[in-house]
Design an enzyme around this catalytic site. Structure first.
Site, PDB file in Angstrom:
ATOM      1  N   ARG A 201      11.026  -1.257  11.090  1.00 21.63           N
ATOM      2  CA  ARG A 201       9.819  -0.652  11.768  1.00 21.63           C
ATOM      3  C   ARG A 201      10.098  -1.862  13.214  1.00 21.63           C
ATOM      4  O   ARG A 201      10.328  -3.045  12.589  1.00 21.63           O
ATOM      5  CB  ARG A 201       8.464  -0.760  11.148  1.00 21.63           C
ATOM      6  CG  ARG A 201       8.138   0.453  10.524  1.00 21.63           C
ATOM      7  CD  ARG A 201       6.999   0.513   9.458  1.00 21.63           C
ATOM      8  NE  ARG A 201       6.090  -0.248   9.979  1.00 21.63           N
ATOM      9  CZ  ARG A 201       4.789  -0.604   9.312  1.00 21.63           C
ATOM     10  NH1 ARG A 201       4.641   0.138   8.251  1.00 21.63           N
ATOM     11  NH2 ARG A 201       3.674  -1.055   9.496  1.00 21.63           N
TER      12      ARG A 201
ATOM     13  N   ARG B 177     -10.187   0.236   8.344  1.00 20.51           N
ATOM     14  CA  ARG B 177      -9.528  -0.926   8.485  1.00 20.51           C
ATOM     15  C   ARG B 177     -10.479  -1.872   9.524  1.00 20.51           C
ATOM     16  O   ARG B 177     -10.141  -3.209   9.844  1.00 20.51           O
ATOM     17  CB  ARG B 177      -8.214  -0.753   9.297  1.00 20.51           C
ATOM     18  CG  ARG B 177      -7.136  -1.356   9.014  1.00 20.51           C
ATOM     19  CD  ARG B 177      -5.989  -0.834   9.958  1.00 20.51           C
ATOM     20  NE  ARG B 177      -4.908  -1.823   9.835  1.00 20.51           N
ATOM     21  CZ  ARG B 177      -3.918  -1.288   9.445  1.00 20.51           C
ATOM     22  NH1 ARG B 177      -3.814  -0.120   8.559  1.00 20.51           N
ATOM     23  NH2 ARG B 177      -2.745  -2.031   9.278  1.00 20.51           N
TER      24      ARG B 177
ATOM     25  N   LYS C  48       0.848  -1.067   0.145  1.00 19.68           N
ATOM     26  CA  LYS C  48      -0.005   0.111  -0.054  1.00 19.68           C
ATOM     27  C   LYS C  48       0.939   1.229  -0.079  1.00 19.68           C
ATOM     28  O   LYS C  48       0.674   2.017  -0.641  1.00 19.68           O
ATOM     29  CB  LYS C  48      -0.838   0.036   1.203  1.00 19.68           C
ATOM     30  CG  LYS C  48      -1.555  -1.050   1.437  1.00 19.68           C
ATOM     31  CD  LYS C  48      -2.672  -1.287   2.386  1.00 19.68           C
ATOM     32  CE  LYS C  48      -2.106  -1.041   3.823  1.00 19.68           C
ATOM     33  NZ  LYS C  48      -1.439  -2.549   3.911  1.00 19.68           N
TER      34      LYS C  48
ATOM     35  N   ARG D 294      -0.374  -9.504  13.261  1.00 21.71           N
ATOM     36  CA  ARG D 294      -0.746  -8.438  12.095  1.00 21.71           C
ATOM     37  C   ARG D 294      -1.658  -8.969  11.214  1.00 21.71           C
ATOM     38  O   ARG D 294      -2.557  -8.482  10.846  1.00 21.71           O
ATOM     39  CB  ARG D 294       0.308  -7.549  11.693  1.00 21.71           C
ATOM     40  CG  ARG D 294       0.869  -6.668  12.668  1.00 21.71           C
ATOM     41  CD  ARG D 294       2.258  -5.937  12.360  1.00 21.71           C
ATOM     42  NE  ARG D 294       1.977  -5.048  11.255  1.00 21.71           N
ATOM     43  CZ  ARG D 294       2.933  -4.898  10.398  1.00 21.71           C
ATOM     44  NH1 ARG D 294       4.172  -5.250  10.441  1.00 21.71           N
ATOM     45  NH2 ARG D 294       2.826  -4.231   9.334  1.00 21.71           N
TER      46      ARG D 294
ATOM     47  N   ARG E  24      12.026  -5.207   4.560  1.00 27.29           N
ATOM     48  CA  ARG E  24      11.437  -3.799   4.414  1.00 27.29           C
ATOM     49  C   ARG E  24      12.432  -2.788   5.269  1.00 27.29           C
ATOM     50  O   ARG E  24      12.792  -3.259   6.344  1.00 27.29           O
ATOM     51  CB  ARG E  24      10.037  -3.444   5.105  1.00 27.29           C
ATOM     52  CG  ARG E  24       9.731  -2.082   4.893  1.00 27.29           C
ATOM     53  CD  ARG E  24       8.132  -1.993   5.028  1.00 27.29           C
ATOM     54  NE  ARG E  24       7.359  -2.351   6.182  1.00 27.29           N
ATOM     55  CZ  ARG E  24       6.335  -2.658   6.259  1.00 27.29           C
ATOM     56  NH1 ARG E  24       5.337  -1.924   5.422  1.00 27.29           N
ATOM     57  NH2 ARG E  24       5.573  -3.190   7.360  1.00 27.29           N
TER      58      ARG E  24
HETATM   59  P1  AP5 Z   1       4.747  -1.740   1.789  1.00 26.15           P
HETATM   60  O1  AP5 Z   1       4.415  -0.923   0.559  1.00 26.15           O
HETATM   61  O2  AP5 Z   1       5.465  -0.946   3.000  1.00 26.15           O
HETATM   62  O3  AP5 Z   1       3.470  -2.391   2.410  1.00 26.15           O
HETATM   63  P2  AP5 Z   1       2.084  -1.850   3.430  1.00 26.15           P
HETATM   64  O4  AP5 Z   1       0.958  -2.404   2.616  1.00 26.15           O
HETATM   65  O5  AP5 Z   1       2.124  -0.405   3.315  1.00 26.15           O
HETATM   66  O6  AP5 Z   1       2.464  -2.472   4.354  1.00 26.15           O
HETATM   67  P3  AP5 Z   1       2.316  -1.963   5.983  1.00 26.15           P
HETATM   68  O7  AP5 Z   1       3.009  -2.819   6.821  1.00 26.15           O
HETATM   69  O8  AP5 Z   1       2.879  -0.517   6.123  1.00 26.15           O
HETATM   70  O9  AP5 Z   1       0.863  -2.147   6.384  1.00 26.15           O
HETATM   71  P4  AP5 Z   1       0.073  -2.155   7.672  1.00 26.15           P
HETATM   72  O10 AP5 Z   1      -1.282  -2.069   6.908  1.00 26.15           O
HETATM   73  O11 AP5 Z   1       0.257  -3.252   8.465  1.00 26.15           O
HETATM   74  O12 AP5 Z   1       0.699  -1.029   8.451  1.00 26.15           O
HETATM   75  P5  AP5 Z   1       0.408   0.490   8.835  1.00 26.15           P
HETATM   76  O13 AP5 Z   1       1.640   1.116   8.884  1.00 26.15           O
HETATM   77  O14 AP5 Z   1      -0.789   0.834   8.036  1.00 26.15           O
HETATM   78  O15 AP5 Z   1       5.569  -2.828   1.323  1.00 26.15           O
HETATM   79  C1  AP5 Z   1       5.996  -3.690   2.093  1.00 26.15           C
HETATM   80  C2  AP5 Z   1       7.437  -4.376   1.668  1.00 26.15           C
HETATM   81  O16 AP5 Z   1       7.313  -4.847   0.343  1.00 26.15           O
HETATM   82  C3  AP5 Z   1       8.497  -3.072   1.311  1.00 26.15           C
HETATM   83  O17 AP5 Z   1       9.493  -3.623   1.649  1.00 26.15           O
HETATM   84  C4  AP5 Z   1       8.216  -2.803  -0.027  1.00 26.15           C
HETATM   85  O18 AP5 Z   1       9.543  -2.335  -0.620  1.00 26.15           O
HETATM   86  C5  AP5 Z   1       8.133  -4.255  -0.578  1.00 26.15           C
HETATM   87  N1  AP5 Z   1       7.295  -4.479  -1.679  1.00 26.15           N
HETATM   88  C6  AP5 Z   1       6.097  -3.566  -1.960  1.00 26.15           C
HETATM   89  N2  AP5 Z   1       5.590  -3.960  -3.379  1.00 26.15           N
HETATM   90  C7  AP5 Z   1       6.240  -5.077  -3.713  1.00 26.15           C
HETATM   91  C8  AP5 Z   1       6.184  -5.627  -4.936  1.00 26.15           C
HETATM   92  N3  AP5 Z   1       5.135  -5.514  -6.015  1.00 26.15           N
HETATM   93  N4  AP5 Z   1       7.194  -6.632  -4.979  1.00 26.15           N
HETATM   94  C9  AP5 Z   1       8.014  -6.978  -4.022  1.00 26.15           C
HETATM   95  N5  AP5 Z   1       8.114  -6.035  -2.973  1.00 26.15           N
HETATM   96  C10 AP5 Z   1       7.328  -5.197  -2.992  1.00 26.15           C
HETATM   97  O19 AP5 Z   1      -0.442   0.280  10.206  1.00 26.15           O
HETATM   98  C11 AP5 Z   1       0.677  -0.142  11.362  1.00 26.15           C
HETATM   99  C12 AP5 Z   1      -0.168  -0.350  12.810  1.00 26.15           C
HETATM  100  O20 AP5 Z   1      -0.972   1.208  12.918  1.00 26.15           O
HETATM  101  C13 AP5 Z   1      -1.379  -1.228  12.694  1.00 26.15           C
HETATM  102  O21 AP5 Z   1      -0.968  -2.381  13.000  1.00 26.15           O
HETATM  103  C14 AP5 Z   1      -2.386  -0.730  13.650  1.00 26.15           C
HETATM  104  O22 AP5 Z   1      -1.866  -1.032  15.299  1.00 26.15           O
HETATM  105  C15 AP5 Z   1      -2.128   0.807  13.474  1.00 26.15           C
HETATM  106  N6  AP5 Z   1      -3.118   1.297  12.645  1.00 26.15           N
HETATM  107  C16 AP5 Z   1      -2.768   2.085  11.347  1.00 26.15           C
HETATM  108  N7  AP5 Z   1      -4.018   2.141  10.784  1.00 26.15           N
HETATM  109  C17 AP5 Z   1      -5.129   1.798  11.652  1.00 26.15           C
HETATM  110  C18 AP5 Z   1      -6.394   1.965  11.486  1.00 26.15           C
HETATM  111  N8  AP5 Z   1      -7.150   2.399  10.366  1.00 26.15           N
HETATM  112  N9  AP5 Z   1      -7.208   1.328  12.586  1.00 26.15           N
HETATM  113  C19 AP5 Z   1      -6.473   0.896  13.710  1.00 26.15           C
HETATM  114  N10 AP5 Z   1      -5.218   0.728  13.983  1.00 26.15           N
HETATM  115  C20 AP5 Z   1      -4.359   1.331  12.838  1.00 26.15           C
HETATM  116 ZN    ZN Z   2       2.207   1.148   4.660  1.00 21.51          ZN
END
Ligand code: AP5
Ligand code: ZN
Length: 215
Positions: A156, A88, A13, A167, A123
């Site tokens: 992270r 989410r 994402k 997660r 990552r």
């Molecule tokens: P990346 O692009 O970083 O993936 P992402 O989908 O953004 O993953 P996140 O871990 O950030 O998602 P998340 O939803 O768990 O975390 P968030 O920060 O929202 O890609 C991942 C890796 O793969 C990278 O190294 C990249 O280079 C590689 N990659 C990407 N595309 C690729 C491809 N096509 N091929 C190969 N490699 C590739 O949330 C974190 C925490 O915050 C949650 O656990 C929760 O506690 C809290 N939180 C956030 N939002 C909410 C909400 N709305 N409600 C409640 N709690 C929340």
């Molecule tokens: Zn992200």
């Protein structure tokens, strides 16, 4: 344009957000990045959120809904925005609907769990901007340094293997139901597109799949 990026942790994402926000000249609203900034700044929100995030659990709907409502009311969101990591849960999606926000497209990035663990382990992120790299799939130009600022990249806290599994479990229980929620919404509403892309392809192929879905 108003977009929602939907997908498991590590689906890509944040990676696709970098490209989409440039292409459409809209801000990225990543609730994860906002919470991580609050933790770093040691604000009351950050103190509340840290415990949940370190355990791989979701922060409460109440906190998140307030955070997003305030953010989308800011002037730079007037021409649209990209939501990354929100909604989410079903209550978060209901709150967005109740606020009268007209979304143009939901973009679901589909990646199986087996690939996710590998993605998280490699990552690296630039904390100030949220720019994301991967040691193998998307390496920075200089090892350990952000391409644009030259500043250090970090791993992270929630990318440790055991937290990643928690997660993923939370994703399947609480976020995956939004796939059905939004496919139903799109079936009822002709101005809402639901685009599902195969997130296991190379990053530029995923970009192309999203763009062709948006046409
Ligand atoms: P990346 O692009 O970083 O993936 P992402 O989908 O953004 O993953 P996140 O871990 O950030 O998602 P998340 O939803 O768990 O975390 P968030 O920060 O929202 O890609 C991942 C890796 O793969 C990278 O190294 C990249 O280079 C590689 N990659 C990407 N595309 C690729 C491809 N096509 N091929 C190969 N490699 C590739 O949330 C974190 C925490 O915050 C949650 O656990 C929760 O506690 C809290 N939180 C956030 N939002 C909410 C909400 N709305 N409600 C409640 N709690 C929340
Ligand atoms: Zn992200």
């Amino acid at each position: 344009m108003k977009f929602i990026l939907l997908g498991a942790p590590g689906a890509g994402k944040g990676t696709q957000a970098q490209f989409l926000t440039k292409k459409f000249d809209i801000p990225q609203i990543s609730t994860g990045d906002m919470l991580r900034a609050a933790i770093k700044a040691e604000t009351p929100l950050g103190k509340q959120a840290k415990e949940f995030m370190d355990a791989g659990k979701l922060v409460t709907d109440e906190i998140i809904i307030g955070l997003v409502k305030d953010r989308i009311a800011e002037p730079d969101c007037a021409n649209g925005f990209l939501l990354d990591g929100f909604p989410r849960t079903v209550p978060q999606a209901d709150a967005l609907k109740a606020a009268g926000v007209d979304i143009d497209a939901i973009i679901e990035i589909d990646v199986p769990d087996s690939e996710i663990v590998n993605r998280m382990a490699g990552r690296r992120v630039h904390p100030a901007s949220g720019r994301t790299y991967h040691l193998t799939y998307n390496p920075p130009k200089v090892e350990g340094k952000d391409d644009e600022t030259g500043e250090d990249l970090i791993q992270r806290d929630d990318d440790k293997a055991d937290v990643v599994l928690d997660r993923l479990k939370v994703y399947h229980e609480q976020t995956a139901p939004l796939i059905g929620y939004y496919t139903d919404e799109a079936a009822k509403n002709a101005s809402l597109k639901y685009i599902k892309v195969d997130g296991t392809q190379a990053i530029d192929k995923v970009e192309n799949a999203i763009l062709s879905g948006l046409k």
